[in-house]
Design a protein around this motif. Structure first.
Motif, PDB file in Angstrom:
ATOM      1  N   ASP A   5      46.822  22.894  40.833  1.00 35.23           N
ATOM      2  CA  ASP A   5      46.977  23.696  39.619  1.00 35.23           C
ATOM      3  C   ASP A   5      46.491  25.114  39.899  1.00 35.23           C
ATOM      4  N   ILE A   6      47.430  26.078  39.975  1.00 34.98           N
ATOM      5  CA  ILE A   6      47.085  27.480  40.199  1.00 34.98           C
ATOM      6  C   ILE A   6      46.804  28.134  38.851  1.00 34.98           C
ATOM      7  N   GLU A   7      45.604  28.671  38.692  1.00 35.57           N
ATOM      8  CA  GLU A   7      45.254  29.362  37.449  1.00 35.57           C
ATOM      9  C   GLU A   7      45.008  30.836  37.757  1.00 35.57           C
ATOM     10  N   LEU A   8      45.735  31.706  37.064  1.00 32.32           N
ATOM     11  CA  LEU A   8      45.635  33.134  37.330  1.00 32.32           C
ATOM     12  C   LEU A   8      45.552  33.921  36.034  1.00 32.32           C
ATOM     13  N   PHE A   9      44.683  34.908  36.043  1.00 29.82           N
ATOM     14  CA  PHE A   9      44.596  35.867  34.941  1.00 29.82           C
ATOM     15  C   PHE A   9      45.358  37.115  35.363  1.00 29.82           C
ATOM     16  N   THR A  10      46.293  37.549  34.526  1.00 32.00           N
ATOM     17  CA  THR A  10      47.184  38.620  34.932  1.00 32.00           C
ATOM     18  C   THR A  10      47.466  39.571  33.774  1.00 32.00           C
ATOM     19  N   THR A  11      47.889  40.772  34.112  1.00 30.87           N
ATOM     20  CA  THR A  11      48.329  41.749  33.129  1.00 30.87           C
ATOM     21  C   THR A  11      49.823  41.566  32.885  1.00 30.87           C
ATOM     22  N   LEU A  12      50.361  42.320  31.938  1.00 29.14           N
ATOM     23  CA  LEU A  12      51.809  42.240  31.676  1.00 29.14           C
ATOM     24  C   LEU A  12      52.633  42.658  32.882  1.00 29.14           C
ATOM     25  N   GLU A 139      55.137  28.040  50.218  1.00 28.15           N
ATOM     26  CA  GLU A 139      55.321  26.667  50.697  1.00 28.15           C
ATOM     27  C   GLU A 139      55.646  25.697  49.560  1.00 28.15           C
ATOM     28  N   LYS A 140      55.676  26.195  48.322  1.00 37.05           N
ATOM     29  CA  LYS A 140      55.831  25.349  47.125  1.00 37.05           C
ATOM     30  C   LYS A 140      54.789  24.232  47.118  1.00 37.05           C
ATOM     31  N   LEU A 141      53.567  24.620  47.477  1.00 36.51           N
ATOM     32  CA  LEU A 141      52.454  23.676  47.513  1.00 36.51           C
ATOM     33  C   LEU A 141      51.624  23.815  46.242  1.00 36.51           C
ATOM     34  N   PHE A 142      52.265  23.647  45.126  1.00 37.67           N
ATOM     35  CA  PHE A 142      51.574  23.640  43.850  1.00 37.67           C
ATOM     36  C   PHE A 142      52.384  22.779  42.897  1.00 37.67           C
ATOM     37  N   ASP A 143      51.738  22.317  41.858  1.00 45.34           N
ATOM     38  CA  ASP A 143      52.408  21.503  40.846  1.00 45.34           C
ATOM     39  C   ASP A 143      52.469  22.201  39.500  1.00 45.34           C
ATOM     40  N   ARG A 144      51.441  23.020  39.229  1.00 45.65           N
ATOM     41  CA  ARG A 144      51.415  23.748  37.963  1.00 45.65           C
ATOM     42  C   ARG A 144      50.995  25.197  38.219  1.00 45.65           C
ATOM     43  N   LEU A 145      51.588  26.087  37.454  1.00 46.66           N
ATOM     44  CA  LEU A 145      51.251  27.503  37.513  1.00 46.66           C
ATOM     45  C   LEU A 145      50.811  27.922  36.118  1.00 46.66           C
ATOM     46  N   ASP A 146      49.534  28.212  35.991  1.00 44.58           N
ATOM     47  CA  ASP A 146      48.904  28.483  34.706  1.00 44.58           C
ATOM     48  C   ASP A 146      48.603  29.977  34.642  1.00 44.58           C
ATOM     49  N   LEU A 147      49.413  30.724  33.888  1.00 48.18           N
ATOM     50  CA  LEU A 147      49.270  32.175  33.801  1.00 48.18           C
ATOM     51  C   LEU A 147      48.673  32.560  32.454  1.00 48.18           C
ATOM     52  N   TRP A 148      47.612  33.344  32.490  1.00 46.67           N
ATOM     53  CA  TRP A 148      47.009  33.907  31.284  1.00 46.67           C
ATOM     54  C   TRP A 148      47.385  35.387  31.276  1.00 46.67           C
ATOM     55  N   VAL A 149      48.397  35.741  30.506  1.00 46.54           N
ATOM     56  CA  VAL A 149      48.974  37.085  30.522  1.00 46.54           C
ATOM     57  C   VAL A 149      48.308  37.922  29.434  1.00 46.54           C
ATOM     58  N   HIS A 150      47.673  39.024  29.849  1.00 47.70           N
ATOM     59  CA  HIS A 150      46.922  39.876  28.937  1.00 47.70           C
ATOM     60  C   HIS A 150      47.751  41.100  28.535  1.00 47.70           C
ATOM     61  N   ALA A 151      47.485  41.587  27.350  1.00 47.41           N
ATOM     62  CA  ALA A 151      48.322  42.631  26.752  1.00 47.41           C
ATOM     63  C   ALA A 151      47.921  44.030  27.206  1.00 47.41           C
ATOM     64  N   ARG A 185      48.988  32.259  27.041  1.00 47.85           N
ATOM     65  CA  ARG A 185      48.955  31.274  28.120  1.00 47.85           C
ATOM     66  C   ARG A 185      50.347  30.706  28.329  1.00 47.85           C
ATOM     67  N   LEU A 186      50.800  30.780  29.589  1.00 48.79           N
ATOM     68  CA  LEU A 186      52.095  30.225  29.985  1.00 48.79           C
ATOM     69  C   LEU A 186      51.840  29.174  31.057  1.00 48.79           C
TER      70      LEU A 186
END
Length: 211
Positions: A5-12, A139-151, A185-186
């Motif tokens: 599960d990749i969890e990332l905090f990101t901007t727009l 490598e497509k070595l993940f199952d979930r991509l959890d993006l927290w997109v900030h405004a 959250r996406l």
């Protein structure tokens, strides 16, 4: 087999560099700590809930060093308890010291090592670690991509998809959830196949000429 599960905090504009503080990754980046003013109670609760079930951390070297300097000294709170308890796996090409209890350096064959971790754990959380994330995406070595997109947009900084993205299908696992400051959250899951192409003017699209 468990989940990566990749969890990332990101901007727009999909900058994911140094959300936590100004000293996190300062070289050429003037916005370290950009996330702090945007955290609210709703988003904080969502982030905490997202860690439920995590039984291992997979981290790049820089993120590991930041975490290892901070979390062992934190005794209160669910995140501190979780991070200090679970095994930590570190991707590094060097020979780093790993002072945080429960830490293990991965071998040189990173894809094979990550597959081995997936076999041993139920939910492996990847936090930050943008360089490592590029390999996992490639490598497509993940199952979930959890993006927290900030405004906000920053216009500079390391991007979430900074050279690691390959043609990949994803599926939205739950409706987007927004906090009061506009953080969304996406949560996506890896899907089979690769993106297809088509013609938007095809009859079944409803976008052709009507005259």
């Amino acid at each position: 087999m468990g989940l990566i599960d990749i969890e990332l905090f990101t901007t727009l504009d999909l900058v994911g560099q140094a959300p936590g503080g100004p000293d996190e990754d300062p070289v050429g980046f003037p916005f370290g700590g950009w996330q702090a003013p945007l955290i609210d109670e709703v988003t904080g609760a969502q982030i905490l809930a997202a860690y439920e079930g995590t039984d291992a951390l997979l981290l790049g070297r820089r993120t590991y060093d930041i975490f290892a300097a901070y979390w062992p000294h934190q005794k209160d709170g669910e995140i501190a308890e979780l991070f200090n308890r679970v095994p930590k796996y570190v991707a590094s090409r060097g020979t780093p010291e790993l002072p945080w209890a429960g830490s293990t350096q991965l071998g040189p064959d990173l894809p094979a090592a990550v597959r081995g971790i997936r076999d041993r754990h139920e939910q492996v959380k990847v936090v930050g670690s943008l360089d490592l994330v590029q390999t996992l995406l490639r490598e497509k070595l993940f199952d979930r991509l959890d993006l927290w997109v900030h405004a906000i947009t920053l216009g500079v900084g390391k991007k979430v998809f900074d050279g690691g993205a390959v043609p990949t299908n994803l599926t939205l696992l739950q409706p987007p959830a927004a906090g009061p400051q506009g953080t969304v959250r996406l949560l996506y899951g890896l899907a089979d196949g690769t993106p297809r192409t088509g013609d938007m003017s095809a009859p079944d699209r409803g976008l052709g000429d009507e005259g």
